[in-house]
Design an enzyme around this catalytic site. Structure first.
Site, PDB file in Angstrom:
ATOM      1  N   GLY A  31      -2.046  -0.197   1.874  1.00  0.00           N
ATOM      2  CA  GLY A  31      -0.665  -0.669   1.946  1.00  0.00           C
ATOM      3  C   GLY A  31      -0.063  -1.081   0.626  1.00  0.00           C
ATOM      4  O   GLY A  31       1.045  -1.638   0.602  1.00  0.00           O
ATOM      5  N   THR A  32      -0.737  -0.805  -0.492  1.00  0.00           N
ATOM      6  CA  THR A  32      -0.180  -1.228  -1.785  1.00  0.00           C
ATOM      7  C   THR A  32       1.152  -0.545  -2.067  1.00  0.00           C
ATOM      8  O   THR A  32       2.087  -1.181  -2.580  1.00  0.00           O
ATOM      9  CB  THR A  32      -1.151  -0.933  -2.934  1.00  0.00           C
ATOM     10  OG1 THR A  32      -1.613   0.420  -2.826  1.00  0.00           O
ATOM     11  CG2 THR A  32      -2.348  -1.879  -2.896  1.00  0.00           C
ATOM     12  N   GLY A  33       1.274   0.746  -1.750  1.00  0.00           N
ATOM     13  CA  GLY A  33       2.524   1.458  -2.013  1.00  0.00           C
ATOM     14  C   GLY A  33       3.671   0.953  -1.165  1.00  0.00           C
ATOM     15  O   GLY A  33       4.782   0.729  -1.671  1.00  0.00           O
ATOM     16  N   CYS A  34       3.427   0.770   0.127  1.00  0.00           N
ATOM     17  CA  CYS A  34       4.452   0.227   1.025  1.00  0.00           C
ATOM     18  C   CYS A  34       4.884  -1.160   0.561  1.00  0.00           C
ATOM     19  O   CYS A  34       6.078  -1.483   0.500  1.00  0.00           O
ATOM     20  CB  CYS A  34       3.904   0.117   2.453  1.00  0.00           C
ATOM     21  SG  CYS A  34       3.245   1.626   3.158  1.00  0.00           S
ATOM     22  N   THR A  44      -7.166  -2.065  -0.700  1.00  0.00           N
ATOM     23  CA  THR A  44      -5.937  -1.585  -1.313  1.00  0.00           C
ATOM     24  C   THR A  44      -4.996  -0.921  -0.310  1.00  0.00           C
ATOM     25  O   THR A  44      -4.019  -0.274  -0.696  1.00  0.00           O
ATOM     26  CB  THR A  44      -6.263  -0.567  -2.416  1.00  0.00           C
ATOM     27  OG1 THR A  44      -7.036   0.514  -1.853  1.00  0.00           O
ATOM     28  CG2 THR A  44      -7.056  -1.222  -3.544  1.00  0.00           C
ATOM     29  N   LYS A  92       3.706   5.536 -10.137  1.00  0.00           N
ATOM     30  CA  LYS A  92       2.570   4.611 -10.130  1.00  0.00           C
ATOM     31  C   LYS A  92       1.302   5.321 -10.591  1.00  0.00           C
ATOM     32  O   LYS A  92       0.961   6.382 -10.089  1.00  0.00           O
ATOM     33  CB  LYS A  92       2.392   4.051  -8.716  1.00  0.00           C
ATOM     34  CG  LYS A  92       3.630   3.303  -8.201  1.00  0.00           C
ATOM     35  CD  LYS A  92       3.533   2.972  -6.729  1.00  0.00           C
ATOM     36  CE  LYS A  92       3.593   4.213  -5.874  1.00  0.00           C
ATOM     37  NZ  LYS A  92       3.667   3.910  -4.423  1.00  0.00           N
TER      38      LYS A  92
END
Length: 271
Positions: free
Chosen positions: A209-212, A207, A175
């Site tokens: 928690g975007t990865g989770c 933003t 990412k």
């Protein structure tokens, strides 16, 4: 509801990331979420204030019971914290869910900067988790640590993704949100080649928690029978929609609108 996802990750008391975000993402995309909690965190939008680990034997038990009863069509891992936790998770997955596709989000640092993976656990993550994963979803700082090389351009993203393939991951979604510029580029590397996904950057401090959320959205897609490429594309579209509709909660990095796919007005027609 279609597709079962077992999420193995830490809890976020603020509800924006971790297990809470994972459950919301799977539910919003029509999949069923079961969980095995690896750690408890006390956090808010300003940062992580405390972490409490879960005993490895209890982690193993959660995974085994979930897989033996409800079962799973995909697995997703998030915060694993330390060597003992990684070993416990990998042992349980190898024993009870080895043939189930696993999306591994190598959570290392919280949005506010708090470390979520012990430095000595990185080699264990490389050695044990990468070969079990169907997809690894690092951000740029995580990729630099795992691949052991700098990542500051799209070309270096491609090189790092290929390096992680060589290390045993069959697919990598690297990412690019940490790169500067108005265009955000993510790199999907598989044994079949390299594909890039480009989109305009959404200017928002919300933003958390975007990865989770992205990793769980992809796991939901795989559980529902989507190809890797289509699961990634739909997951990215979902996260972008949730970012645009973020509710503006908290004083720091606020949560996404995980319910962006839901239409409460439709409930009146179902009552």
């Amino acid at each position: 509801m279609r597709g079962r996802v077992l999420i193995i990750a830490g809890s976020d008391s603020g509800g924006g990331a971790g297990i809470q975000a994972d459950i919301k993402a799977c539910t919003a995309l029509g999949a069923y979420a079961a969980t095995a909690i690896t750690a408890l965190t006390a956090q808010d939008t300003l940062g992580v204030h405390a972490v409490q680990g879960v005993p490895p034997d209890f982690i193993r038990l959660q995974i085994r019971l979930s897989l033996e009863d409800i079962g799973a069509d995909a697995l997703k891992t998030g915060m694993l914290a330390d060597v003992l936790t990684i070993e416990a998770v990998c042992d349980a997955v190898a024993a009870h869910g080895r043939d189930i596709p696993l999306v591994a989000d190598p959570v290392m640092v919280a949005k506010g900067g708090h470390p979520l993976l012990a430095p000595e656990a990185v080699e264990t993550l490389r050695r044990r988790l990468l070969p079990l994963a169907a997809l690894l979803t690092p951000n740029l700082p995580e990729a630099e640590i795992i691949a052991g090389q700098p990542v500051s351009t799209v070309e270096e993203m491609v090189a790092a993704a290929r390096r992680m393939l060589e290390m045993g991951a069959p697919a990598v979604l690297l990412k690019g949100g940490h790169l500067p510029g108005e265009t955000l580029v993510d790199v999907l590397a598989t044994t079949g080649g390299i594909e890039t996904f480009e989109s305009g950057r959404i200017d928002s401090r919300h933003t958390h928690g975007t990865g989770c959320t992205l990793a769980s959205a992809i796991a939901a897609g795989l559980a529902q029978g989507l190809s890797m490429r289509d699961a990634v594309a739909r997951g990215r579209a979902y996260v972008r929609a949730a970012l645009r509709e973020a509710p503006g909660l908290g004083k720091g990095h606020g949560p996404l609108n995980h319910a962006v796919t839901l239409d409460p007005a439709r409930l009146a027609t179902l009552a």
